[in-house]
Design a protein around this motif. Sequence first.
Motif, PDB file in Angstrom:
ATOM      1  N   TYR A  22      36.772  29.827  -8.370  1.00 41.83           N
ATOM      2  CA  TYR A  22      36.411  28.408  -8.542  1.00 41.83           C
ATOM      3  C   TYR A  22      36.633  27.652  -7.230  1.00 41.83           C
ATOM      4  N   GLU A  23      37.777  27.901  -6.600  1.00 42.59           N
ATOM      5  CA  GLU A  23      38.154  27.145  -5.396  1.00 42.59           C
ATOM      6  C   GLU A  23      37.159  27.378  -4.264  1.00 42.59           C
ATOM      7  N   THR A  24      36.837  28.645  -3.995  1.00 40.40           N
ATOM      8  CA  THR A  24      35.930  28.914  -2.864  1.00 40.40           C
ATOM      9  C   THR A  24      34.526  28.405  -3.176  1.00 40.40           C
ATOM     10  N   GLN A  25      34.110  28.574  -4.423  1.00 42.01           N
ATOM     11  CA  GLN A  25      32.764  28.099  -4.794  1.00 42.01           C
ATOM     12  C   GLN A  25      32.683  26.576  -4.712  1.00 42.01           C
ATOM     13  N   LYS A  26      33.780  25.917  -5.010  1.00 39.52           N
ATOM     14  CA  LYS A  26      33.807  24.451  -4.902  1.00 39.52           C
ATOM     15  C   LYS A  26      33.734  24.047  -3.417  1.00 39.52           C
ATOM     16  N   GLU A  27      34.492  24.750  -2.596  1.00 40.94           N
ATOM     17  CA  GLU A  27      34.463  24.481  -1.151  1.00 40.94           C
ATOM     18  C   GLU A  27      33.046  24.669  -0.604  1.00 40.94           C
ATOM     19  N   LEU A  28      32.394  25.723  -1.084  1.00 40.14           N
ATOM     20  CA  LEU A  28      31.029  26.033  -0.638  1.00 40.14           C
ATOM     21  C   LEU A  28      30.078  24.873  -0.957  1.00 40.14           C
ATOM     22  N   ALA A  29      30.274  24.273  -2.121  1.00 42.83           N
ATOM     23  CA  ALA A  29      29.451  23.116  -2.487  1.00 42.83           C
ATOM     24  C   ALA A  29      29.835  21.906  -1.635  1.00 42.83           C
ATOM     25  N   LEU A  30      31.136  21.635  -1.541  1.00 38.93           N
ATOM     26  CA  LEU A  30      31.567  20.422  -0.836  1.00 38.93           C
ATOM     27  C   LEU A  30      31.318  20.494   0.672  1.00 38.93           C
ATOM     28  N   ASN A  31      31.486  21.693   1.222  1.00 35.28           N
ATOM     29  CA  ASN A  31      31.370  21.853   2.667  1.00 35.28           C
ATOM     30  C   ASN A  31      29.948  22.017   3.150  1.00 35.28           C
ATOM     31  N   LEU A  32      29.178  22.825   2.402  1.00 34.85           N
ATOM     32  CA  LEU A  32      27.835  23.191   2.870  1.00 34.85           C
ATOM     33  C   LEU A  32      26.730  22.579   2.011  1.00 34.85           C
ATOM     34  N   GLY A  33      27.102  22.033   0.872  1.00 42.28           N
ATOM     35  CA  GLY A  33      26.093  21.465  -0.028  1.00 42.28           C
ATOM     36  C   GLY A  33      25.279  22.554  -0.717  1.00 42.28           C
ATOM     37  N   TRP A  34      25.775  23.779  -0.689  1.00 50.07           N
ATOM     38  CA  TRP A  34      25.055  24.864  -1.357  1.00 50.07           C
ATOM     39  C   TRP A  34      25.280  24.810  -2.861  1.00 50.07           C
ATOM     40  N   ASN A  35      24.378  25.423  -3.591  1.00 51.67           N
ATOM     41  CA  ASN A  35      24.497  25.459  -5.042  1.00 51.67           C
ATOM     42  C   ASN A  35      25.216  26.711  -5.488  1.00 51.67           C
ATOM     43  N   PRO A  36      26.425  26.554  -5.993  1.00 49.16           N
ATOM     44  CA  PRO A  36      27.231  27.725  -6.343  1.00 49.16           C
ATOM     45  C   PRO A  36      26.567  28.613  -7.378  1.00 49.16           C
ATOM     46  N   GLY A  37      26.886  29.911  -7.306  1.00 44.58           N
ATOM     47  CA  GLY A  37      26.404  30.850  -8.310  1.00 44.58           C
ATOM     48  C   GLY A  37      27.124  30.624  -9.631  1.00 44.58           C
ATOM     49  N   ARG A  38      28.337  30.070  -9.570  1.00 45.36           N
ATOM     50  CA  ARG A  38      29.139  29.809 -10.775  1.00 45.36           C
ATOM     51  C   ARG A  38      28.735  28.501 -11.425  1.00 45.36           C
ATOM     52  N   LYS A  39      28.645  28.504 -12.737  1.00 46.16           N
ATOM     53  CA  LYS A  39      28.165  27.298 -13.428  1.00 46.16           C
ATOM     54  C   LYS A  39      29.227  26.200 -13.527  1.00 46.16           C
ATOM     55  N   ASP A  40      30.513  26.625 -13.696  1.00 43.89           N
ATOM     56  CA  ASP A  40      31.541  25.598 -13.979  1.00 43.89           C
ATOM     57  C   ASP A  40      31.731  24.580 -12.850  1.00 43.89           C
ATOM     58  N   VAL A  41      31.395  24.980 -11.619  1.00 44.43           N
ATOM     59  CA  VAL A  41      31.602  24.082 -10.477  1.00 44.43           C
ATOM     60  C   VAL A  41      30.679  22.856 -10.547  1.00 44.43           C
ATOM     61  N   TYR A  42      29.550  23.008 -11.263  1.00 39.69           N
ATOM     62  CA  TYR A  42      28.597  21.892 -11.361  1.00 39.69           C
ATOM     63  C   TYR A  42      29.173  20.720 -12.155  1.00 39.69           C
ATOM     64  N   GLU A  43      30.240  20.993 -12.908  1.00 37.01           N
ATOM     65  CA  GLU A  43      30.839  19.906 -13.686  1.00 37.01           C
ATOM     66  C   GLU A  43      32.056  19.325 -12.998  1.00 37.01           C
ATOM     67  N   ASP A  44      32.384  19.861 -11.858  1.00 33.35           N
ATOM     68  CA  ASP A  44      33.576  19.397 -11.150  1.00 33.35           C
ATOM     69  C   ASP A  44      33.395  17.943 -10.698  1.00 33.35           C
ATOM     70  N   LYS A  45      34.427  17.131 -10.937  1.00 32.91           N
ATOM     71  CA  LYS A  45      34.336  15.695 -10.614  1.00 32.91           C
ATOM     72  C   LYS A  45      34.104  15.449  -9.130  1.00 32.91           C
ATOM     73  N   ASP A  46      34.859  16.167  -8.291  1.00 33.93           N
ATOM     74  CA  ASP A  46      34.713  15.947  -6.834  1.00 33.93           C
ATOM     75  C   ASP A  46      33.313  16.336  -6.372  1.00 33.93           C
ATOM     76  N   VAL A  47      32.812  17.414  -6.950  1.00 35.37           N
ATOM     77  CA  VAL A  47      31.471  17.881  -6.563  1.00 35.37           C
ATOM     78  C   VAL A  47      30.429  16.844  -6.962  1.00 35.37           C
ATOM     79  N   LEU A  48      30.524  16.357  -8.192  1.00 37.42           N
ATOM     80  CA  LEU A  48      29.533  15.378  -8.664  1.00 37.42           C
ATOM     81  C   LEU A  48      29.607  14.077  -7.870  1.00 37.42           C
ATOM     82  N   LYS A  49      30.810  13.735  -7.441  1.00 37.56           N
ATOM     83  CA  LYS A  49      30.971  12.490  -6.688  1.00 37.56           C
ATOM     84  C   LYS A  49      30.360  12.628  -5.289  1.00 37.56           C
TER      85      LYS A  49
END
Length: 429
Positions: free
Chosen positions: A332-359
């Motif tokens: 979860y942590e690395t996939q979240k970083e991948l979204a926050l840092n690079l704006g990539w769309n994680p392969g994992r679904k749960d990260v899409y609901e993360d508050k920091d990611v959505l913000k």
Amino acid sequence: MKLFLVLFSLFLLIGCSSEDKSKLTFMVGGAPNELIFWSEVVKNFEKKTGIKVEILRQPADTEQRRQSLVIALSSHSKDPDVFLMDVIWIPQFSASEWLEPLDRYLKNSPLALKLFFEKVVKNIDTYKGKIVALPVYIDGGILYYRKDLLEKIGVKEPPRTWNELIEYSLKAQNLMRRNSPGFYGFIWQGAQYEGLICNFLEIASSNNGGIFFENHKVILNTPENIKALNLLKSFIHDYKISPPNTFTEMKEEEVRIYFQKGLALFERNWPYAWMLHQSNNSPVKNKVEIAPLPHFKNGKPASTLGGWHIGISKYSDQKEKSWKFIEFVLSYETQKELALNLGWNPGRKDVYEDKDVLKKLPHFEKLKNIFDNFIVSRPSLPYYPLVSKIIQKYINASLANKLTPQEALSLAEEEINSMIKRYRNDKTL
Ligand code: GLC
């Protein structure tokens, strides 16, 4: 020269593996910011597990990346142990039996398959009932547009059809070229490489066409595809809303940089461009929005499925450690970083609901809609790289005005069909 390069690469690979047997080797490429991200991931992994990892760096271009992996895997080299793969290589790598099945590792792991997009795992990562890879991130082609400029020309919504895209582009060019002579309406990937196939597939599918296979034969030369290629070509030569170097130079990064300089109204690119457009020194920061790509009057938007998956080499001598690395990359942590840092769309679904990611990435909502509704896939075939090369060559020649769309598509069709015949007789092609 080619032979020398192959031998030299082998020498390097073998040299690396005997130097330090306990080091894990991870092969990955990409733009500079991606490579910085991967070095951070590796550092954190080393800190957490004490396992040392060496990154074997590759360029950004997918075909060059594939070739260096094919050299290592086809020679049964122990390195790299673990690597990223473009979606389109997985059928070839699986059919060659180069990938270690992951089912046995998944059994005792916190990484459950249900964490990932089911369709992706089923259609891409499964070979003969076994899981051979897992998705690190998912890509889809999208339209970036300058909302400030659309407003300036009195337009409220992004274009739905290609005709609207042409109309808005011409208006914006009229306005902008007074101060900015290099300004263009629409930039996209037209150079002779894999990205061109993605762009072609999108425009063809948006006219109910595409790249189809039936009974080991490709179907390309259809009225829908001819019309689509004609339009693609006319963006450059007739409407002149795309620059003349589109078919010689434009790959992802060339397109992204052009748009980021403020020199275009519309851009076709992958989600990675978002974060870079929004970076502090970007002239287009806060002026960009995304939308589905336009379509023909009787069609609907299409977005080519891309993305990168992680797998372990069958010839690796560090499979357990490689799996630990995969668990870390897909945590979860690395996939979240991948979204926050690079704006990539994680392969994992749960990260899409993360508050920091959505913000930080509110456009993820729109992306989700595009992925859910408009995705089209490139053919899933072990000899796809050969098919792609042929289509690239002919479509690019048509964009360069050397062949009519009909000539290009019929020549590509012919060449692919005879290649398939040869392939079916000789699998080593
Ligand atoms: C992106 C996509 C990949 C595609 C490539 C084409 O990296 O993720 O699937 O093949 O672009 O250039």
